[in-house]
Design an enzyme around this catalytic site. Structure first.
Site, PDB file in Angstrom:
ATOM      1  N   PHE A  72       0.817  -1.207   0.000  1.00 11.00           N
ATOM      2  CA  PHE A  72       0.000   0.000   0.000  1.00 11.00           C
ATOM      3  C   PHE A  72       0.854   1.261   0.000  1.00 11.00           C
ATOM      4  O   PHE A  72       1.785   1.399   0.809  1.00 11.00           O
ATOM      5  CB  PHE A  72      -0.878   0.058   1.256  1.00 11.00           C
ATOM      6  CG  PHE A  72      -2.140  -0.734   1.194  1.00 11.00           C
ATOM      7  CD1 PHE A  72      -3.209  -0.336   0.395  1.00 11.00           C
ATOM      8  CD2 PHE A  72      -2.285  -1.881   1.958  1.00 11.00           C
ATOM      9  CE1 PHE A  72      -4.384  -1.058   0.356  1.00 11.00           C
ATOM     10  CE2 PHE A  72      -3.460  -2.617   1.933  1.00 11.00           C
ATOM     11  CZ  PHE A  72      -4.511  -2.200   1.129  1.00 11.00           C
ATOM     12  N   ASP A  73       0.521   2.184  -0.866  1.00 14.61           N
ATOM     13  CA  ASP A  73       0.970   3.555  -0.708  1.00 14.61           C
ATOM     14  C   ASP A  73       0.195   4.145   0.479  1.00 14.61           C
ATOM     15  O   ASP A  73      -0.808   3.581   0.916  1.00 14.61           O
ATOM     16  CB  ASP A  73       0.668   4.331  -1.993  1.00 14.61           C
ATOM     17  CG  ASP A  73       0.974   5.815  -1.871  1.00 14.61           C
ATOM     18  OD1 ASP A  73       2.104   6.151  -1.469  1.00 14.61           O
ATOM     19  OD2 ASP A  73       0.088   6.624  -2.167  1.00 14.61           O
TER      20      ASP A  73
END
Length: 232
Positions: free
Chosen positions: A8-9
């Protein structure tokens, strides 16, 4: 389950960076005697910041230099006497105090509890660690892979190679990169050869040659993709 590991960013993927940035800027401007600073300088700051973050992605500036340079450029004409290094430091401290999650982020991560969830971000280490640590997601991620700490950045292959080594991964087909940036998250994942999911809540048009494997406008849509149930 189609994917076992989700990378995940953070900003504008799991956390609302627009609100974070505006609050932190306002608090910093006020502390430095510029209470109307957000209104006076906000638009100019956005233009400067956009250029410098693109420079970071393309290797023309370090994140440490970016932290000072954005305010040096901002105040060069109107506030040349202002200590831009001190301003930048205060701004980062204020950023770290702002915790604003994207709707659905907590529920999504909870429903992905059978997956290995990992953060991979180009943000400042002190800021990202503080914000995640103070949020309901504080015990969610197996690793926080932050460019400033590891010495590599998205979209370079090296940060993904580091992640795979750190996590002991070998099968690229079971890993999915999720983020809002085509040039950072999606391009990085594509270059490394893993599937990518573009989080695009504003339904922006993609005018680049960078093509994600999937595109979603709400975080909850990711569940069907991870489970192999998507219909795209």
């Amino acid at each position: 389950m189609k994917y076992d590991v989700i990378l995940f960013d953070v900003d504008d993927t799991l956390m609302d960076f627009k609100m974070t940035e505006e609050n932190a800027l306002q608090n910093t401007f006020t502390a430095f005697g510029l209470p109307t600073g957000l209104a006076d300088y906000g638009a100019q700051y956005q233009e400067i910041s956009k250029v410098l973050w693109r420079d970071l992605e393309e290797g023309r500036i370090t994140i440490a230099d970016l932290g000072v340079e954005r305010f040096r450029r901002l105040f060069a004409v109107d506030q040349p006497e202002l200590d831009t290094k001190a301003f930048g430091h205060a701004y980062l401290e204020n950023l770290g105090k702002e915790v604003h999650l994207i709707p659905g982020a907590v529920e999504l991560c909870s429903r992905l509890s059978d997956c290995r969830l990992v953060v991979i971000t180009n943000g400042f280490a002190s800021v990202q660690t503080a914000r995640i640590g103070a949020s309901p997601l504080c015990h969610t991620f197996e690793e926080l892979i932050i460019s400033e700490q590891v010495g590599y950045k998205k979209p370079d292959r090296e940060i993904f190679e580091y992640a795979f080594s750190k996590l002991g991964l070998t099968d690229k087909t079971k890993v999915l990169m999720v983020g809002d940036s085509l040039t950072s998250d999606i391009q990085g994942g594509n270059r490394f050869g893993i599937d990518t999911c573009w989080f695009n809540p504003l339904q922006k048009e993609n005018h680049l040659e960078i093509q994600p494997t999937y595109e979603i406008k709400e975080l909850g849509e990711l569940l069907a993709i991870v489970n192999g149930e998507e219909r795209f």
